[in-house]
Design an enzyme around this catalytic site. Structure first.
Site, PDB file in Angstrom:
ATOM      1  N   GLN A 172     -12.137  -1.355   7.645  1.00  0.00           N
ATOM      2  CA  GLN A 172     -12.823  -1.149   6.373  1.00  0.00           C
ATOM      3  C   GLN A 172     -14.106  -0.362   6.621  1.00  0.00           C
ATOM      4  OE1 GLN A 172     -13.464  -4.027   2.648  1.00  0.00           O
ATOM      5  NE2 GLN A 172     -14.408  -4.837   4.476  1.00  0.00           N
ATOM      6  N   HIS A 194      -9.784   2.265   4.266  1.00  0.00           N
ATOM      7  CA  HIS A 194     -10.178   1.571   3.031  1.00  0.00           C
ATOM      8  C   HIS A 194     -10.940   2.532   2.117  1.00  0.00           C
ATOM      9  CE1 HIS A 194     -12.522  -1.046   0.302  1.00  0.00           C
ATOM     10  NE2 HIS A 194     -11.449  -1.807   0.333  1.00  0.00           N
ATOM     11  N   ASP A 238      -8.519   2.249  -0.943  1.00  0.00           N
ATOM     12  CA  ASP A 238      -8.733   1.444  -2.144  1.00  0.00           C
ATOM     13  C   ASP A 238      -9.553   2.259  -3.135  1.00  0.00           C
ATOM     14  OD1 ASP A 238      -9.138  -0.502  -4.039  1.00  0.00           O
ATOM     15  OD2 ASP A 238      -9.861  -2.022  -2.638  1.00  0.00           O
ATOM     16  N   GLU A 273      -4.430   1.526  -2.937  1.00  0.00           N
ATOM     17  CA  GLU A 273      -4.691   0.202  -3.488  1.00  0.00           C
ATOM     18  C   GLU A 273      -5.426   0.319  -4.824  1.00  0.00           C
ATOM     19  OE1 GLU A 273      -7.062  -3.917  -2.229  1.00  0.00           O
ATOM     20  OE2 GLU A 273      -6.586  -2.405  -0.704  1.00  0.00           O
ATOM     21  N   ASP A 307      -4.031  -5.262  -6.242  1.00  0.00           N
ATOM     22  CA  ASP A 307      -5.261  -5.992  -5.919  1.00  0.00           C
ATOM     23  C   ASP A 307      -5.822  -6.617  -7.197  1.00  0.00           C
ATOM     24  OD1 ASP A 307      -7.671  -6.995  -5.097  1.00  0.00           O
ATOM     25  OD2 ASP A 307      -8.528  -5.092  -4.470  1.00  0.00           O
ATOM     26  N   GLN A 329      -2.227  -7.244  -1.919  1.00  0.00           N
ATOM     27  CA  GLN A 329      -3.354  -7.770  -1.171  1.00  0.00           C
ATOM     28  C   GLN A 329      -3.532  -9.242  -1.509  1.00  0.00           C
ATOM     29  OE1 GLN A 329      -8.048  -7.968  -0.146  1.00  0.00           O
ATOM     30  NE2 GLN A 329      -7.469  -6.375  -1.560  1.00  0.00           N
ATOM     31  N   LYS A 331      -6.033 -11.678  -1.338  1.00  0.00           N
ATOM     32  CA  LYS A 331      -7.490 -11.694  -1.163  1.00  0.00           C
ATOM     33  C   LYS A 331      -7.929 -13.133  -0.954  1.00  0.00           C
ATOM     34  CE  LYS A 331      -9.829  -8.438  -2.884  1.00  0.00           C
ATOM     35  NZ  LYS A 331     -10.683  -7.432  -3.529  1.00  0.00           N
TER      36      LYS A 331
END
Length: 424
Positions: A172, A194, A238, A273, A307, A329, A331
């Site tokens: 990330q 990411h 993302d 994402e 997500d 995802q 989370k």
């Protein structure tokens, strides 16, 4: 083995709480801070320091188990629980949670985790951050009480084999999306970067041009900087719904744009994402499903990752059953108790949807290590390197914990300590 004492320690999370609504609306960065007023209930500023609370459980053998309550960076967004702060929640924990924990038998983890995940206090469930933290502490307690590692507890209670192979890690970048890529290439992570594409004018571009340029750079950077020609990480970006924003969630236009990104990403596989945000769970399932259909009609192999609006175990099941995405995802803080993360990963795998065990930069070292143990047992397709946005810190915590697990597993097998573990 029972709990004889309970304590709560305030602490720092590894990143910050960000008001996603205000940022999407154009809040301007000023250094590391944001200018303007927050839009989401509970926020005192657009960006404010992340907080955590450690739950400490003393056992009859004198050992202390621990777990960290932590909430996601974008708390209060897309149906998530509101902001979590130590000042507000520790009094509640002292008054309502401590009495229930005192004297609890921690011989088994799963029934205890389920009990506290469903616990009501004054007619309301515990905040997801609290359920997350108490489940980590209960997992640690069961491991300490039985002299097992945490992943062994999960494997035993779910009937899972122990797999000695490493997991695929996902780096990330935060806003340092160029320098971080070089770090990820050097470390050889399986998926990157990411990207944090959460703002249209600064990061995506009004017509998507800035992200297009970035994907072109990203693919070329890997090719020119990798030391091993066989290193082919997956590109996972993302975009926080911003592609849908610039194309008014028109799936044909979104698909055309993603097909162009796919060409720019060649020869690497591309995952996107949160391409759009429909504003509700049902709307999101429909939007992502229609986008997948549009992409397949164009012969695209871009993979869509769910997500937003996929927060709970029930949500994961619904998104998977709808076949509206290629990957989900999971989370971890949003699912509450960590046993839900294990169940979510296993459900995805059973039903042919890729499982990405994620979380948030706004966690802690304790929660990240606990999650790694859950992942080592359940075996998701991808595991987020966390916490923090600096990459290096999270890589140290997650990759080193995985290395320790694999090393101790091999050492136990080699020494024939107790019963050799089954490996696959």
């Amino acid at each position: 083995m029972r709990i004889t004492n309970v304590a709560f320690a305030p602490g720092h999370a590894a990143f910050y709480f960000d008001d996603q609504a205000a940022i999407k609306a154009g809040a301007k960065q000023d250094g590391f801070m944001y200018r303007g007023q927050p839009d989401t209930l509970g926020f005192e500023a657009v960006r404010q320091g992340g907080e955590a609370v450690t739950i400490l459980l003393q056992l009859e053998n004198g050992l202390w188990a621990q777990g960290d309550c932590a909430a996601v960076q974008y708390s209060g967004a897309a149906g998530r629980d509101p902001l979590f702060t130590a000042e507000k929640f520790i009094p509640l924990l002292e008054q309502s949670l401590k009495p229930v924990l005192m004297g609890l038998d921690v011989a088994t983890f799963r029934p205890n985790a389920m009990r506290f995940d469903q616990l009501d206090i004054a007619g309301a469930p515990l905040h997801t951050a609290v359920r997350y933290g108490v489940s980590q502490a209960l997992l640690d307690a069961s491991a300490l009480a039985s002299r097992r590692q945490k992943y062994e507890v999960i494997c035993d209670e779910w009937g899972l084999p122990v797999n000695a192979h490493p997991l695929e890690l996902f780096g990330q970048s935060g806003d340092d999306r160029y320098n971080a890529v070089d770090k990820m290439i050097m470390r050889g992570v399986a998926a990157l970067p990411h990207g944090l594409i959460n703002n249209i004018p600064q990061k995506l571009g009004r017509t998507g041009g800035k992200l297009s340029e970035y994907v072109t750079w990203l693919a070329q950077r890997i090719i020119t900087q990798r030391s091993d020609v066989d290193y082919e990480p997956k590109l996972h970006i993302d975009v926080y719904g911003t592609i849908g924003n610039i194309f008014d969630n028109d799936v044909v236009k979104m698909a055309d744009y993603l097909c162009d990104l796919e060409k720019r990403a060649t020869p690497f596989e591309l995952y996107i994402e949160g391409p759009g945000d429909a504003g509700s769970k049902d709307g999101q399932i429909t939007l992502l499903g229609n986008l997948c259909v549009a992409l397949k009609a164009k012969g695209s192999r871009v993979k869509i990752v769910a997500d937003e609006w996929c927060n709970t175990l029930t949500d994961v099941v619904d998104f998977v059953d709808a076949r509206c995405c290629d990957m989900v995802q999971i989370k971890t803080p949003d699912l509450g108790s960590i046993h839900n993360t294990v169940d979510a990963v296993l459900y995805c795998k059973k039903n042919g949807v890729e499982a990405y065990q994620g979380g948030t930069c706004n966690e802690t070292d304790i929660s990240a290590r606990a999650c790694l143990h859950a992942a080592f047992a359940a075996r998701p397709d991808r595991v987020l390197v966390k916490p923090g946005m600096g990459f290096d810190e999270g890589m140290t915590i997650v990759a080193n914990e995985m290395s320790r697990i694999m090393t101790t597993l091999k050492a136990k097998e080699a020494a024939h300590v107790d019963q050799p573990l089954q490996t696959v």
